[in-house]
Design a protein around this motif. Structure first.
Motif, PDB file in Angstrom:
ATOM      1  N   ASP A  90       0.830  -1.203   0.000  1.00  0.00           N
ATOM      2  CA  ASP A  90       0.000   0.000   0.000  1.00  0.00           C
ATOM      3  C   ASP A  90       0.868   1.257   0.000  1.00  0.00           C
ATOM      4  OD1 ASP A  90      -1.697   2.214   0.889  1.00  0.00           O
ATOM      5  OD2 ASP A  90      -3.193   0.686   1.343  1.00  0.00           O
ATOM      6  N   ARG A  91       0.782   2.018  -1.074  1.00  0.00           N
ATOM      7  CA  ARG A  91       1.575   3.246  -1.208  1.00  0.00           C
ATOM      8  C   ARG A  91       1.294   4.230  -0.083  1.00  0.00           C
ATOM      9  NH1 ARG A  91       1.149   8.424  -3.574  1.00  0.00           N
ATOM     10  NH2 ARG A  91       3.051   9.102  -4.670  1.00  0.00           N
ATOM     11  N   VAL A  96       3.015   6.508   6.234  1.00  0.00           N
ATOM     12  CA  VAL A  96       2.797   6.390   7.681  1.00  0.00           C
ATOM     13  C   VAL A  96       3.853   5.500   8.314  1.00  0.00           C
ATOM     14  CG1 VAL A  96       1.150   5.675   9.463  1.00  0.00           C
ATOM     15  CG2 VAL A  96       0.308   6.714   7.345  1.00  0.00           C
ATOM     16  N   SER A  97       4.246   4.454   7.600  1.00  0.00           N
ATOM     17  CA  SER A  97       5.213   3.475   8.131  1.00  0.00           C
ATOM     18  C   SER A  97       6.377   3.293   7.154  1.00  0.00           C
ATOM     19  CB  SER A  97       4.510   2.132   8.372  1.00  0.00           C
ATOM     20  OG  SER A  97       3.420   2.270   9.231  1.00  0.00           O
ATOM     21  N   PRO A  98       7.197   4.322   6.974  1.00  0.00           N
ATOM     22  CA  PRO A  98       8.293   4.221   6.003  1.00  0.00           C
ATOM     23  C   PRO A  98       9.374   3.213   6.396  1.00  0.00           C
ATOM     24  CG  PRO A  98       8.464   6.258   7.260  1.00  0.00           C
ATOM     25  CD  PRO A  98       7.142   5.656   7.607  1.00  0.00           C
ATOM     26  N   LEU A  99       9.645   3.086   7.710  1.00  0.00           N
ATOM     27  CA  LEU A  99      10.692   2.157   8.145  1.00  0.00           C
ATOM     28  C   LEU A  99      10.272   0.708   7.906  1.00  0.00           C
ATOM     29  CD1 LEU A  99      11.881   3.841  11.479  1.00  0.00           C
ATOM     30  CD2 LEU A  99      12.903   3.996   9.210  1.00  0.00           C
ATOM     31  N   GLU A 100       9.041   0.404   8.250  1.00  0.00           N
ATOM     32  CA  GLU A 100       8.539  -0.957   8.015  1.00  0.00           C
ATOM     33  C   GLU A 100       8.509  -1.260   6.522  1.00  0.00           C
ATOM     34  OE1 GLU A 100       4.449  -3.593   8.515  1.00  0.00           O
ATOM     35  OE2 GLU A 100       4.569  -1.577   9.384  1.00  0.00           O
ATOM     36  N   THR A 101       8.085  -0.285   5.722  1.00  0.00           N
ATOM     37  CA  THR A 101       8.032  -0.475   4.272  1.00  0.00           C
ATOM     38  C   THR A 101       9.420  -0.749   3.711  1.00  0.00           C
ATOM     39  OG1 THR A 101       6.098   0.969   4.091  1.00  0.00           O
ATOM     40  CG2 THR A 101       7.388   0.605   2.081  1.00  0.00           C
ATOM     41  N   ASP A 152       8.359   8.591  -5.901  1.00  0.00           N
ATOM     42  CA  ASP A 152       7.960   9.718  -5.054  1.00  0.00           C
ATOM     43  C   ASP A 152       7.190   9.268  -3.813  1.00  0.00           C
ATOM     44  OD1 ASP A 152       5.653   8.925  -6.285  1.00  0.00           O
ATOM     45  OD2 ASP A 152       5.178  10.871  -7.183  1.00  0.00           O
ATOM     46  N   SER A 153       7.524   8.085  -3.318  1.00  0.00           N
ATOM     47  CA  SER A 153       6.932   7.595  -2.071  1.00  0.00           C
ATOM     48  C   SER A 153       7.914   6.616  -1.442  1.00  0.00           C
ATOM     49  CB  SER A 153       5.604   6.884  -2.335  1.00  0.00           C
ATOM     50  OG  SER A 153       5.817   5.673  -3.039  1.00  0.00           O
ATOM     51  N   PRO A 154       7.844   6.400  -0.121  1.00  0.00           N
ATOM     52  CA  PRO A 154       8.706   5.377   0.495  1.00  0.00           C
ATOM     53  C   PRO A 154       8.502   4.003  -0.139  1.00  0.00           C
ATOM     54  CG  PRO A 154       7.761   6.785   2.191  1.00  0.00           C
ATOM     55  CD  PRO A 154       7.085   7.160   0.903  1.00  0.00           C
ATOM     56  N   TYR A 155       7.276   3.707  -0.535  1.00  0.00           N
ATOM     57  CA  TYR A 155       6.992   2.438  -1.204  1.00  0.00           C
ATOM     58  C   TYR A 155       7.796   2.319  -2.501  1.00  0.00           C
ATOM     59  CZ  TYR A 155       4.526  -0.966  -4.104  1.00  0.00           C
ATOM     60  OH  TYR A 155       4.239  -2.019  -4.934  1.00  0.00           O
ATOM     61  N   ALA A 156       7.721   3.351  -3.336  1.00  0.00           N
ATOM     62  CA  ALA A 156       8.401   3.325  -4.630  1.00  0.00           C
ATOM     63  C   ALA A 156       9.921   3.291  -4.470  1.00  0.00           C
ATOM     64  CB  ALA A 156       7.977   4.526  -5.459  1.00  0.00           C
TER      65      ALA A 156
END
Length: 345
Positions: A90-91, A96-101, A152-156
């Motif tokens: 989930d992008r 909200v949870s960049p470290l876990e991602t 442009d996101s922690p996910y990406a």
């Protein structure tokens, strides 16, 4: 008999890939977190709605964040093929949870590649990457394998790390790793937090009287939507090809959120007309003049300058892959599944 090991086997793609591989007479092994239950796992319902017995698959409890468990499992299985699908997908959650991602999507992927290398199993590896690598404003449309990445996101960003790790292990150690840059692919098993399921569930709940309206974002946003079973076939086809490489998997056709909503409601017998503009646009049922679709300020984002549409001509040329399911058929499948879930059909 070939052996396959799937991380993320309990998700949408993992469950469809399991079906595909079982049909091809593979011995299938899957990595499952102990926290995954039958209530949250698509894989657990395979025996109910897709005519497969989950006992045909060997489950290994572990985690891509637990390197010793990965080594142990891979040494035990010695798979021919590894499909790395596990991710925090989930992008929005990634903000909200960049470290876990990062731990799951970036370092988790690195652990998988490293574990295959260190366990000395000569497996082919598929790494599930994402069209999010190009960001929300790509430099060109459609995007191909040479389009500049702009995450442009922690996910990406985490997915881009995994993408380059795959290439590093391929070039440094000669490992057989393929990257699949997957565009949006949907199905009745899509998570309820994704816009496509939100729409089709909204249709079913409105018809059942459990919901009065559907709140969405920018109706002009364009996406390249495909059907998940078509996309897992592309994953398998990559690992049957001769040379490890990177491929975009997409339909090459873009559709707006408005189109998706229109066809979903139309398939359920509700004809919509649109009034207003931008944030004030609404979808009204023609028969009753009741407003069913609203744009939410919290969900509304400006339309991208360049649409996220993928050019899969490389996959079509080299792999001989092409999507089989068109846009309207995809929507019909999803609407019918949610109507059935609500007991309407």
């Amino acid at each position: 008999m070939k052996k396959a090991f799937i991380t993320g086997i309990t998700g949408q793609d993992g469950s469809y890939l399991t079906e595909l591989l079982l049909n091809k007479k593979y011995e299938v092994h899957g990595l499952v977190q102990k926290s995954v239950t039958s209530a949250t796992s698509h894989f657990q319902v395979l025996s109910l709605d897709e005519h497969y017995d989950v006992n045909q698959v060997t489950i290994h409890y572990g985690d891509i964040c637990d390197y010793p468990s990965l080594i142990k499992i891979l040494q035990e299985i010695q798979p021919d093929e590894v499909y790395h699908l596990a991710a925090q997908s989930d992008r929005q959650i990634s903000f909200v949870s960049p470290l876990e991602t990062a731990d799951v999507n970036a370092l988790g992927s690195l652990r998988v590649f490293s574990a295959v290398h260190d366990s000395k199993c000569d497996a082919k590896i598929f790494n599930a990457s994402s069209r999010e690598l190009f960001g929300s404003s790509p430099s060109q449309c459609p995007q191909n394998e040479y389009t500049k990445f702009n995450p442009d996101s922690p996910y990406a960003i985490a997915k881009l790390f995994a993408y380059y790790c795959a290439i590093y292990y391929r070039e440094k150690y000669g490992m057989k790793i393929w990257n699949g840059i997957l565009y949006n692919h949907e199905s009745p098993r899509r998570g309820k937090n994704f816009i496509t399921r939100k729409i089709t569930r909204g249709v079913a709940k409105i018809l059942s009287g459990k919901q009065e309206k559907l709140m969405v974002g920018n109706l002009d946003s364009v996406r390249d939507w495909g059907y998940a079973p078509d996309y897992v076939e592309a994953m398998w086809m990559m690992l049957q090809s001769k040379r490890p490489d990177d491929f975009i998997v997409a339909t090459g056709t873009g559709h707006t959120i408005r189109e998706y909503i229109f066809y979903a409601f139309s398939h359920a017998g509700i004809s919509l007309e649109w009034i207003g503009k931008d944030l004030n646009e609404r979808g009204i049922e023609k028969k009753t003049n009741k407003t069913l679709i609203y744009c939410s300020p919290e969900l509304y984002k400006l339309k991208e300058k360049m649409s996220l549409i993928g050019d899969s001509s490389k996959a079509q040329k080299i792999l001989k892959w092409k999507p089989k399911t068109d846009f309207k058929t995809l929507i019909q499948k999803m609407v019918d599944a949610d109507l059935k879930m609500e007991g309407i059909i």
